[in-house]
Scaffold this active site. Structure first.
Site, PDB file in Angstrom:
ATOM      1  CG  HIS A   1     -39.659  75.894  55.120  1.00 54.01           C
ATOM      2  ND1 HIS A   1     -40.476  76.207  54.718  1.00 54.01           N
ATOM      3  CD2 HIS A   1     -39.009  74.755  55.049  1.00 54.01           C
ATOM      4  CE1 HIS A   1     -39.995  76.005  53.257  1.00 54.01           C
ATOM      5  NE2 HIS A   1     -39.112  74.791  53.418  1.00 54.01           N
TER       6      HIS A   1
ATOM      7  CD  GLU B   1     -42.406  79.302  56.089  1.00 57.41           C
ATOM      8  OE1 GLU B   1     -43.483  78.310  55.920  1.00 57.41           O
ATOM      9  OE2 GLU B   1     -41.522  79.002  56.146  1.00 57.41           O
TER      10      GLU B   1
ATOM     11  CG  HIS C   1     -44.877  76.436  54.051  1.00 62.55           C
ATOM     12  ND1 HIS C   1     -43.431  76.239  53.425  1.00 62.55           N
ATOM     13  CD2 HIS C   1     -45.447  75.213  53.097  1.00 62.55           C
ATOM     14  CE1 HIS C   1     -43.225  74.613  54.194  1.00 62.55           C
ATOM     15  NE2 HIS C   1     -44.307  74.263  53.160  1.00 62.55           N
TER      16      HIS C   1
ATOM     17  CD  GLU D   1     -46.298  79.480  51.242  1.00 60.64           C
ATOM     18  OE1 GLU D   1     -45.489  80.343  52.576  1.00 60.64           O
ATOM     19  OE2 GLU D   1     -45.200  79.180  50.488  1.00 60.64           O
TER      20      GLU D   1
END
Length: 381
Positions: free
Chosen positions: A173, A176, A266, A342
């Site tokens: 992504h 990010e 991420h 994350e």
């Protein structure tokens, strides 16, 4: 008798026509600037913004992002603070307000030029510089695994001589950007020839590092998708040259090497904490492999105050893991200790930084902690 003329304020100019830029001007009314974030190409995803303001000096500017409420993750806006820089190197937080679907923030200009972004950017120019620098390090091998739809390279850096195969990959992504800052930190640690943790890891494992899996989306200023609007982290079950060549070439390389450990890096828009997500629900789940995942998280929380295990995503029910996602696919395909890291766009609230929030530098340091924990458990893989 002459008098000094009153300076005429410079006109405000907004620009995002650069590497990673994203914004659309709706209206400029004096010192109030109305904006919209542009959707990813062929997709409804949007949240990443990055733009430049010229003519800011001596003015108190008010910015309004009018379409924030319809973005991919509107829960990311409450308590969020925009990032601002006058040199594109140091990115500080500036307070923001979110109400009625509109994100607002102010800026009093002490310089003519100022940049705003959703998070400290990591552009393709920065990526290319990272690859060039790291490819020259002792023991490092560079491979181009394939190319993207727009023809950009998928770079892989390999270092180590050990039998365990460790894969680190980021920016499926592209918005990010903290994920590639993490990668820079990991590569700096893995190439530190004076570090005993590095020496131990490289004797036991071979690292395959893909710092950016979505160069097209990065350059285009996308939040979540590639050049044709495809979310790469939903392609791991059946990647194709037409939709997801980025995933196809990485997964093929994994098939060739095997995988013992994998970390997919991420950023999360809404949760103000660092956490890892696992592979609960895969068909081949075993409690023994699951315990290795939980143990990694517990050890990381002990290693650094910038990690915690209380907040995170829910667990898939037995047999209901989404195998189109990389962490699940890699765990199922290879029996690997596989996880998604994350990091927040907001801050790690348990250990917050008022000035910088979660930042590029803290992302790099978290990579060091992750490698230190991997050194503790590498013999168990």
């Amino acid at each position: 008798m002459s008098s000094t003329p009153t300076p005429i304020p410079a006109s405000i100019a907004i620009n995002a026509a650069f590497d990673g830029g994203n914004i659309k001007i709706v209206a400029i009314d004096g010192d109030r600037i109305d904006l919209e974030i542009v959707r990813d190409h062929q997709s409804d995803f949007y949240q990443w913004f990055y733009f430049r303001v010229a003519g800011a000096k001596g003015r108190k500017l008010s910015f309004r992002i009018l379409n924030a409420g319809d973005s991919a993750y509107p829960l990311g806006w409450p308590d969020y603070k925009a990032r601002v820089s006058t040199d594109r190197e140091t990115w500080r937080q500036t307070p923001a307000r979110y109400a009625g679907g509109v994100l607002e923030f102010d800026w009093t200009g002490e310089t003519d030029l100022v940049w705003f972004a959703y998070f400290a950017p990591y552009t393709m120019e920065q990526h290319d510089a990272l690859i060039a620098r790291m490819a020259l390090k002792p023991g490092m091998t560079h491979r181009q695994l394939g190319t993207t739809i727009d023809g950009r390279a998928i770079d892989c850096l390999t270092i180590g001589r050990g039998p365990k195969q460790a894969w680190l990959y980021a920016r499926q992504h592209p918005g990010e950007s903290m994920a590639e800052w993490w990668m820079e930190g990991a590569l700096e640690r893995l190439t530190d020839t004076t570090d005993p943790v590095t020496a131990e890891l490289l004797s036991k494992a071979t690292f395959h590092v893909v710092p950016n899996m979505n160069p097209d989306g990065t350059f285009r200023g996308h939040l979540r998708t590639n050049a044709v609007g495809v979310n790469l982290n939903r392609e791991w079950h059946e990647p194709s040259l037409e939709r997801s060549p980025e995933v196809l070439c990485v997964r093929n390389a994994m098939d060739a090497s095997g995988v013992d450990f994998a970390m997919d890096v991420h950023g999360d828009e809404a949760i103000a904490a660092n956490f890892i997500a696992g592979f609960e629900g895969i068909p081949s789940w075993t409690d023994a492999l699951g315990e290795k995942f939980y143990d990694f998280g517990r050890r990381l929380a002990v290693n650094t105050p910038d990690f915690q295990t209380e907040l995170g995503y829910g667990k898939a029910a037995p047999g209901h893991a989404n195998l189109s996602m990389s962490t699940n696919q890699v765990a199922e395909r290879f029996g690997a200790l596989s996880m998604t890291l994350e990091m927040p766009f907001k801050d790690h609230d348990a250990n917050a930084d008022v000035e910088f929030g979660w930042s590029a530098e803290r992302s790099k340091k978290l990579a060091h902690s992750c490698l230190e924990v991997l050194a503790e458990v590498i013999d168990t893989l």
